[in-house]
Enzyme design. Sequence first.
Site, short mmCIF file in Angstrom:
data_model
loop_
_atom_site.label_atom_id
_atom_site.label_comp_id
_atom_site.label_asym_id
_atom_site.label_seq_id
_atom_site.Cartn_x
_atom_site.Cartn_y
_atom_site.Cartn_z
N ARG A 71 42.13 34.31 26.40
CA ARG A 71 41.30 35.15 27.28
C ARG A 71 39.83 35.15 26.85
O ARG A 71 38.97 35.69 27.53
CB ARG A 71 41.87 36.58 27.33
N LYS B 280 33.48 27.55 46.61
CA LYS B 280 32.85 26.89 47.77
C LYS B 280 32.27 25.52 47.38
O LYS B 280 33.00 24.65 46.97
CB LYS B 280 31.80 27.81 48.37
#
Length: 368
Positions: free
Chosen positions: A45, A192
């Site tokens: 993490r 995107k």
Amino acid sequence: MTPDLDPSTVVVHAGRPSRVPDAPVGESPVFSSTYIAGGDLGYGRYGNTAWTALEETLGALEGGRGLSFASGMAAAAAVCDLVPVGGRVVAPQHAYSGVLALLDQQATTGRLTVERVAIADTEAVSAAVVGADMLWIESPTNPAMEVADLPALAAAGRTAGATVVVDNTFATPLLQQPLSMGADIVLHSATKFISGHSDVVLGAIVTDSDELWTALELRRRSLGAIPGPMEAFLAVRGLRTLALRLERAQSNAAFLATRLQEHPRVSLVRYPGLADDPGHARAAAQMSGFGAILAFELGGDGPGAQRVCESTALWVHATSLGGVESMLERRRRWAIEVPTIPEDLIRLSVGIEHPDDLWADLAQALKA
Ligand code: PLP
């Protein structure tokens, strides 16, 4: 890296392993939840070499230090968490609906207050930002395609003592570098254009402030909104071809904007590359290209525009943007979209197909 390389070269070469014998040419994803003690990474993490490759590349392009997140929204949530409890955020009237909904949720719980402004109205934004803690900018805006005056707003925000955030998803780091215009934090939905192939959900921020970077890294750790190693790897792999993809997609977008403007069924086209677009001069001053997203209206109702979206054969009728495949969508089909976005507004995310094929399909759908 050599400091004066063109961004189209930086996007290919930044964030790679050192050139030592037998080193891989590109970074690979490491599938490990933890690491042998004593090093910098420590735990899954806290770090992954695939994140580092993405972060270094975005950092080199934007002029700061990158930090990747599980999604654009995870990055946005971490940035919003920087606002002190009870603080005020000035945000665009029109921007990505998910970010506006997040701010509204936080306002509803009393976590912060939000003032919405027309982001292209520099005077109104500069007045609203006095006394605010954060100025959230998106430019061009999704899906209204308004262009904010980034240098002027960044200066106004900084003078007011507000943290200036720019969502740079539509422009990409190749066409616009908000940190160089005075912003504090740049945000990307790397889902995107950065990933570019509609196969990854990912987010990132870049900042040139060590203090903000550390505060955001702490939030990524504690909120746990980390990217998967495979997603980060795919994003880097996609990012390497951003300059080429953008060049083609942008030239397609300019062609389609002109064709749409000439079409009798189209009442309005918003694309900053059009000479008569309200955002043209500003975009020309602060962007090195006008991008591959445009919006148009039919001057009719929602169902008519919806029929157009459902009548294409080549264009993909789906939400999202920035992939190699052209996509279209009527934004108001989502209940969450801002009500001042017209019912008949269709957003185009222009891909890298042949422009004639794209126009032929759009023209037949407009007849529908
Ligand atoms: N910012 C903009 C401009 C977007 O268009 C989106 C998603 O469409 C986001 C942020 C959120 O990103 P993600 O979907 O990766 O969480």
